[in-house]
Design an enzyme around this catalytic site. Sequence first.
Site, PDB file in Angstrom:
ATOM      1  N   GLU A  18       4.548  -5.004   7.673  1.00 20.55           N
ATOM      2  CA  GLU A  18       3.715  -4.010   8.364  1.00 20.55           C
ATOM      3  C   GLU A  18       4.120  -3.750   9.809  1.00 20.55           C
ATOM      4  O   GLU A  18       4.088  -2.608  10.253  1.00 20.55           O
ATOM      5  CB  GLU A  18       2.235  -4.422   8.317  1.00 20.55           C
ATOM      6  CG  GLU A  18       1.574  -4.216   6.966  1.00 20.55           C
ATOM      7  CD  GLU A  18       1.758  -5.394   6.030  1.00 20.55           C
ATOM      8  OE1 GLU A  18       2.580  -6.291   6.314  1.00 20.55           O
ATOM      9  OE2 GLU A  18       1.067  -5.424   5.002  1.00 20.55           O
TER      10      GLU A  18
ATOM     11  N   ALA B   6       0.866  -1.175   0.000  1.00 20.01           N
ATOM     12  CA  ALA B   6       0.000   0.000   0.000  1.00 20.01           C
ATOM     13  C   ALA B   6       0.905   1.228   0.000  1.00 20.01           C
ATOM     14  O   ALA B   6       2.063   1.151   0.420  1.00 20.01           O
ATOM     15  CB  ALA B   6      -0.888  -0.028   1.234  1.00 20.01           C
TER      16      ALA B   6
ATOM     17  N   GLU C 112      -0.510  -9.377  -0.276  1.00 18.17           N
ATOM     18  CA  GLU C 112      -1.932  -9.599   0.029  1.00 18.17           C
ATOM     19  C   GLU C 112      -2.784  -9.632  -1.241  1.00 18.17           C
ATOM     20  O   GLU C 112      -3.711 -10.429  -1.339  1.00 18.17           O
ATOM     21  CB  GLU C 112      -2.427  -8.518   0.988  1.00 18.17           C
ATOM     22  CG  GLU C 112      -1.844  -8.688   2.395  1.00 18.17           C
ATOM     23  CD  GLU C 112      -2.103  -7.487   3.294  1.00 18.17           C
ATOM     24  OE1 GLU C 112      -1.789  -6.354   2.881  1.00 18.17           O
ATOM     25  OE2 GLU C 112      -2.617  -7.678   4.404  1.00 18.17           O
TER      26      GLU C 112
ATOM     27  N   GLY D  52       0.705  -5.013   1.086  1.00 23.32           N
ATOM     28  CA  GLY D  52      -0.486  -5.113   0.231  1.00 23.32           C
ATOM     29  C   GLY D  52      -0.202  -5.833  -1.078  1.00 23.32           C
ATOM     30  O   GLY D  52      -1.129  -6.373  -1.709  1.00 23.32           O
TER      31      GLY D  52
HETATM   32  N1  DAK Z   1       4.567   3.185  -0.948  1.00 20.01           N
HETATM   33  C1  DAK Z   1       4.910   4.321  -1.583  1.00 20.01           C
HETATM   34  N2  DAK Z   1       6.010   4.445  -2.344  1.00 20.01           N
HETATM   35  C2  DAK Z   1       6.802   3.383  -2.464  1.00 20.01           C
HETATM   36  C3  DAK Z   1       6.505   2.140  -1.807  1.00 20.01           C
HETATM   37  C4  DAK Z   1       5.318   2.073  -1.024  1.00 20.01           C
HETATM   38  N3  DAK Z   1       4.915   0.950  -0.424  1.00 20.01           N
HETATM   39  N4  DAK Z   1       7.495   1.276  -2.114  1.00 20.01           N
HETATM   40  C5  DAK Z   1       8.359   1.940  -2.907  1.00 20.01           C
HETATM   41  N5  DAK Z   1       7.946   3.197  -3.130  1.00 20.01           N
HETATM   42  C6  DAK Z   1       8.611   4.231  -3.905  1.00 20.01           C
HETATM   43  C7  DAK Z   1       9.810   4.808  -3.168  1.00 20.01           C
HETATM   44  O1  DAK Z   1       9.397   5.793  -2.246  1.00 20.01           O
HETATM   45  C8  DAK Z   1      10.624   5.365  -4.318  1.00 20.01           C
HETATM   46  O2  DAK Z   1      10.028   6.582  -4.725  1.00 20.01           O
HETATM   47  P1  DAK Z   1      10.957   7.860  -5.128  1.00 20.01           P
HETATM   48  O3  DAK Z   1      11.840   8.120  -3.957  1.00 20.01           O
HETATM   49  O4  DAK Z   1      11.723   7.386  -6.349  1.00 20.01           O
HETATM   50  O5  DAK Z   1       9.973   8.936  -5.415  1.00 20.01           O
HETATM   51  C9  DAK Z   1      10.370   4.380  -5.442  1.00 20.01           C
HETATM   52  O6  DAK Z   1       9.172   3.681  -5.083  1.00 20.01           O
HETATM   53  C10 DAK Z   1      11.480   3.360  -5.569  1.00 20.01           C
HETATM   54  O7  DAK Z   1      11.684   2.760  -4.317  1.00 20.01           O
HETATM   55  P2  DAK Z   1      13.133   2.676  -3.591  1.00 20.01           P
HETATM   56  O8  DAK Z   1      13.995   3.806  -4.006  1.00 20.01           O
HETATM   57  O9  DAK Z   1      12.880   2.479  -2.144  1.00 20.01           O
HETATM   58  O10 DAK Z   1      13.693   1.351  -4.248  1.00 20.01           O
HETATM   59  P3  DAK Z   1      14.727   0.312  -3.597  1.00 20.01           P
HETATM   60  O11 DAK Z   1      15.111  -0.613  -4.688  1.00 20.01           O
HETATM   61  O12 DAK Z   1      15.814   1.018  -2.868  1.00 20.01           O
HETATM   62  O13 DAK Z   1      13.861  -0.504  -2.514  1.00 20.01           O
HETATM   63  C11 DAK Z   1      11.922  -1.705  -1.705  1.00 20.01           C
HETATM   64  C12 DAK Z   1      12.766  -1.285  -2.925  1.00 20.01           C
HETATM   65  C13 DAK Z   1      10.648  -2.409  -2.191  1.00 20.01           C
HETATM   66  C14 DAK Z   1      12.724  -2.667  -0.818  1.00 20.01           C
HETATM   67  C15 DAK Z   1      11.573  -0.412  -0.887  1.00 20.01           C
HETATM   68  O14 DAK Z   1      10.996   0.542  -1.787  1.00 20.01           O
HETATM   69  C16 DAK Z   1      10.593  -0.673   0.202  1.00 20.01           C
HETATM   70  O15 DAK Z   1      10.948  -1.199   1.273  1.00 20.01           O
HETATM   71  N6  DAK Z   1       9.330  -0.273  -0.015  1.00 20.01           N
HETATM   72  C17 DAK Z   1       8.306  -0.353   0.995  1.00 20.01           C
HETATM   73  C18 DAK Z   1       7.840  -1.771   1.133  1.00 20.01           C
HETATM   74  C19 DAK Z   1       6.806  -1.905   2.213  1.00 20.01           C
HETATM   75  O16 DAK Z   1       7.101  -1.672   3.409  1.00 20.01           O
HETATM   76  N7  DAK Z   1       5.636  -2.285   1.797  1.00 20.01           N
HETATM   77  C20 DAK Z   1       4.523  -2.495   2.724  1.00 20.01           C
HETATM   78  C21 DAK Z   1       3.740  -1.266   2.810  1.00 20.01           C
HETATM   79  S1  DAK Z   1       2.565  -1.399   4.110  1.00 20.01           S
HETATM   80  C22 DAK Z   1      -4.685  -1.216   5.728  1.00 20.01           C
HETATM   81  C23 DAK Z   1      -4.674  -2.104   4.731  1.00 20.01           C
HETATM   82  C24 DAK Z   1      -3.516  -2.456   4.127  1.00 20.01           C
HETATM   83  C25 DAK Z   1      -2.336  -1.910   4.502  1.00 20.01           C
HETATM   84  C26 DAK Z   1      -2.348  -0.986   5.475  1.00 20.01           C
HETATM   85  C27 DAK Z   1      -3.499  -0.633   6.081  1.00 20.01           C
HETATM   86  N8  DAK Z   1      -5.901  -0.890   6.425  1.00 20.01           N
HETATM   87  C28 DAK Z   1      -6.967  -1.882   6.455  1.00 20.01           C
HETATM   88  C29 DAK Z   1      -6.078   0.363   6.991  1.00 20.01           C
HETATM   89  C30 DAK Z   1      -1.129  -2.299   3.823  1.00 20.01           C
HETATM   90  C31 DAK Z   1       0.047  -1.884   4.223  1.00 20.01           C
HETATM   91  C32 DAK Z   1       1.236  -2.065   3.409  1.00 20.01           C
HETATM   92  O17 DAK Z   1       1.244  -2.590   2.335  1.00 20.01           O
END
Ligand code: DAK
Length: 274
Positions: A131, A63, A111, A108
């Site tokens: 998360e 997400a 998921e 997400g």
């Molecule tokens: N959200 C927004 N932007 C993201 C992103 C994300 N999840 N993942 C990557 N990006 C963006 C980065 O900010 C970056 O943007 P710029 O800086 O270029 O503008 C671009 O994508 C490239 O990413 P990186 O520069 O970080 O690339 P790397 O190769 O260095 O790293 C990575 C790749 C996938 C390891 C890293 O980007 C990363 O750790 N991303 C986050 C992964 C993550 O934690 N995903 C889980 C998100 S939490 C809910 C329901 C569902 C959810 C929540 C609540 N409710 C019922 C209320 C779900 C939650 C989630 O999914």
Amino acid sequence: MEYILYEQKGAYAVITINREKALNALNSQVLEELDATLEAVDLSTVRALVLTGAGAKSFVAGADIGEMSTLTKAEGEAFGKKGNDVFRKLETFPLPVIAAINGFALGGGCEIAMSCDIRICSDNAVFGQPEVGLGITPGFGGTQRLARLVGAGYAKQMIYTARNIKAAEALRIGLVNEVYSAEVDAEGNVVKSAQEVMLAAAEKMAAGIAKNAPIAVRNCKKAINEGLDVDMDAAIVIEEKLFGDCFETQDQQYGMAFFLDKNKDKVKEPFKNA
Ligand code: DAK
């Protein structure tokens, strides 16, 4: 549509989440466009779907953390509902959906893949539920679908540790059905990337499913999904009803008549979805 590509290829269609700059992270707009895309699928001609992400690096990196970071409790709930509704729509969609996973499938992203019927991936795929490291629980069904898919033990390990796993481990625990590597020639040059090989396999599978009787395939999906939520006595009743529902359809009558016809030169016609 800004973030969703939809391409119908004969009897199946490919949906691509196309927000490559943010690694296909799911913001409200992506979720709304995906919902609208599913609503618009022509069920009279499309018989299977492939869901994938744009670019080789990421299927869906979760997400959108930027969008979520400033949400109030009420907005968080609304965002969660939007995601849950579209994920549930995929899960109960009247067609099989194959997740073709390239690169990151985190949060997400993992998921949404689990809301699909079948998951295959390229060998650079990475799965995880990070998360708890962000201060939240998996909110798009992760605590429920992961435990059902791989068992409570592995699900708890992945969710509590927030540790990512690679494609080989995902295969070992049953999170994906198959892992695909690049095709190389005798000199070791890449002829087809792992993503191309994997997408071709997903499309071949979708085309194969699309050849089978659509009402029967749809009823199989319903029977498996609904049966898993109840005890065996109730599950068998669900199966009986959906089995009975296939009878008197043109496809059931044609499929059985084709088998019984002793003419060796006969050619099987496409099922009519009727
Ligand atoms: N959200 C927004 N932007 C993201 C992103 C994300 N999840 N993942 C990557 N990006 C963006 C980065 O900010 C970056 O943007 P710029 O800086 O270029 O503008 C671009 O994508 C490239 O990413 P990186 O520069 O970080 O690339 P790397 O190769 O260095 O790293 C990575 C790749 C996938 C390891 C890293 O980007 C990363 O750790 N991303 C986050 C992964 C993550 O934690 N995903 C889980 C998100 S939490 C809910 C329901 C569902 C959810 C929540 C609540 N409710 C019922 C209320 C779900 C939650 C989630 O999914």
